[in-house]
Design an enzyme around this catalytic site. Sequence first.
Site, PDB file in Angstrom:
ATOM      1  N   ASP A 150      69.465 -44.174 130.765  1.00 41.33           N
ATOM      2  CA  ASP A 150      68.348 -45.200 131.127  1.00 41.33           C
ATOM      3  C   ASP A 150      66.852 -44.000 131.448  1.00 41.33           C
ATOM      4  OD1 ASP A 150      67.188 -47.420 132.699  1.00 41.33           O
ATOM      5  OD2 ASP A 150      69.332 -48.230 133.593  1.00 41.33           O
ATOM      6  N   ASP A 181      64.946 -55.680 131.529  1.00 46.59           N
ATOM      7  CA  ASP A 181      65.878 -56.326 132.977  1.00 46.59           C
ATOM      8  C   ASP A 181      66.216 -58.014 132.586  1.00 46.59           C
ATOM      9  OD1 ASP A 181      67.870 -53.770 132.922  1.00 46.59           O
ATOM     10  OD2 ASP A 181      66.337 -53.534 135.592  1.00 46.59           O
TER      11      ASP A 181
HETATM   12  C1  DGJ Z   1      68.162 -50.174 134.514  1.00 42.36           C
HETATM   13  C2  DGJ Z   1      68.465 -50.791 133.297  1.00 42.36           C
HETATM   14  O1  DGJ Z   1      67.746 -51.533 132.750  1.00 42.36           O
HETATM   15  C3  DGJ Z   1      69.132 -52.013 134.382  1.00 42.36           C
HETATM   16  O2  DGJ Z   1      70.554 -52.730 133.249  1.00 42.36           O
HETATM   17  C4  DGJ Z   1      70.130 -50.988 135.316  1.00 42.36           C
HETATM   18  O3  DGJ Z   1      71.413 -49.819 133.811  1.00 42.36           O
HETATM   19  C5  DGJ Z   1      70.206 -50.052 136.288  1.00 42.36           C
HETATM   20  N1  DGJ Z   1      68.636 -49.836 135.640  1.00 42.36           N
HETATM   21  C6  DGJ Z   1      71.213 -49.035 136.204  1.00 42.36           C
HETATM   22  O4  DGJ Z   1      70.693 -48.794 137.632  1.00 42.36           O
END
Ligand code: DGJ
Length: 710
Positions: free
Chosen positions: A452, A521
């Site tokens: 990430d 997300d």
């Molecule tokens: C952002 C990501 O897009 C999510 O899927 C998740 O992993 C969060 N970060 C975790 O902090």
Amino acid sequence: MTTIAGMAQTAPGTSIVIETDHTSLVLTVGDQQRLYQTYLGQRLSPVDQSRLPVSTQQAYVPSGLDNLFEPAIRMVHNDGNPSLELRYKSHKTDALAQGQIHTAIELRDPKYPVEVTLHFSAYPAEDLIKTWMEVRHHEKKPVVLSRFASAMLHFEAPHYWLTQFHGDWAEEVRQQEAELTSGIKIIDSKLGSRAQMYQSPMFLLGLDKQATETTGDVLAGTLAWSGNFQFSFELDNRNALRMMAGMNPFASEYTLKPDEKFETPAFIFTYSHQGKGLASRNLHRWARQYGVLDGTKERLTLLNNWEATFFDFNEQKLDALIGDAGKLGVDLFLLDDGWFGNKYPRNTDSTSLGDWQVAKSKLPNGLGHLVQTATKAGVKFGIWIEPEMVNPKSELYAKHPDWILKLPNRPEHYYRQQLVLDLTNPKVQDFVYGVVDELFTSNPQLAYIKWDCNRMMTNAYSQYLGRDQSHLYIDYVRGLYKVFGRMRQKYPHVPMMLCSGGGGRADYGAMPYFTEFWLSDNTDAYERVFIQWGYSQFFPSIAMSAHVTSWNKQQSLKFRTDVAMMGRLGYDIRVEEMTADELTFSQQAVREYKRLSDVIWHGDLYRLASPYEGNRAVSMFVNPTQTQAVVFAYNLHLRTGEELGRVRLQGLDPARQYRVQEINLMPGAKSNLPENNQTYSGDYLMKVGVLASGPNPAALTSKVLELTAQ
Ligand code: DGJ
């Protein structure tokens, strides 16, 4: 490597042809030994290539001499002279493995010892060309580069229609199409890391008319770069269009030492004479072979815990969730954010990034215990990391303030309460690589990583770069790629998802190191239809992680599942909250997905009805032998439900008979489609079509049809 043409000196008027099965790009040496673009379009025969009119469009325009528009390259020599002249010196064409043809054209300045090489890799069968530039010099002192396009292409058409993809967190890749007008249109990013949060490095350019899915001349282009990028489209006084693509020159003057090589990322493009659909299929076929790690192989279905728990979990909760992954029938359990930090256990997003040790308070028996639970449940185990970042509340922040990008004499500026580590610094690269290496070394059974990156750069300053601050944006990404490269050398095939606060990083610079990416997300299935539609223009479904979640519980589980099945299927849901029917349906869906995954991952995508043009979206995948196809049809009316009407299919063999079967039905539900369990010729299905919904469908409903050749 076989040399076809060898090192050739070309006389003025002769041409260098870069071609694929259906496209030709012709460059010709003209007056003053300059290189001109004489043609780009549908493939031309050698006879017709030799009859092309003289062009005035220099293929790669340098700055400072007689150029009147945006230059591709600008250099200030060590004596202060701000001009560059590029004359053809030689070229070389090599046939590479798998039919690729690589052409390198060397240009030289007649007065200064500067060499520019234009590279073109042609992938004939995929109809795709990859192009980049390399520059070096032998002056006594460094020169400064302030423009360094990967590619410059010229077009002459009455009208130009640009489709761009823009967005924000949870609203990624919204498609926008507009006619270009005179002057310059720029699409770019200045965000450094998480660089594609607002604009994606990809575009479609319709020539003359707006291209449809099946008609029109269209160029689809994308930059293989995970940092700041810039596309510029300049329409001049004669209505000619000059397109440039490359790293963003913004705040990035680059000091190049004598004999040092400066190489740009590749611009990747395909030219389609039959609309956007074919352009996407060309890109998908190329991507599966060359652009995405293990794109021709398989993927793991998974259960992720992020939306189910956020930071609020302990060993017991995770044990139960891992059990649920087994119950669901997916291949892997993915533990997301929140598992690390001891001085500051990660219970919110304000602490612990940088401290990649298992939080004993939350997981007293370490990751080993979770791996064991997973093994017992018959699933694999994967983990989330965000190793480029640091929270001020962390041990790493206290120990290595010099490893952090932050301006001297200015307050720190946070985004998601974190700062970016300085990946231009080799020690930081070692640290970031070490995070991954340590995880695998201590947990050899670790089967998956989600990488990430949740913030962009602001107030950025590198202590390592000292006076070369304008190298930061470029060297950061180069440092990142070094880490990815090392990681893949040691762990070549472990599946890894690239995520960046959702879809802030999805490009062919990073994807050769990753098996898939997280699109957004936003997992609301209705909005995902649009997001997946946008990414599908450039990326194959095998690379797109799509999860069934509870983001919008108003939508039926079937609708949410059908949408996620178009990508690499996963779940991020509380299985224990499912009704018995929902669980049965989901278990069946996972089985169906596995049965059909070869078509979805490796088949050709045909987008049949766009969500941007009405209350429906329909797409289908067809396997290479045209014996199996899957159609996904979504009713996108938010309130009343609307009959979707008939949709003509594509990509089938007209002479074959196909049995149509509706699948993915809730337990006890019966198909209301008249075509269900009937057999039709491919010709009929492509000329007459199928109904994409039964009568009176409810709002936000969907159908999945399987077609099997008899
Ligand atoms: C952002 C990501 O897009 C999510 O899927 C998740 O992993 C969060 N970060 C975790 O902090």
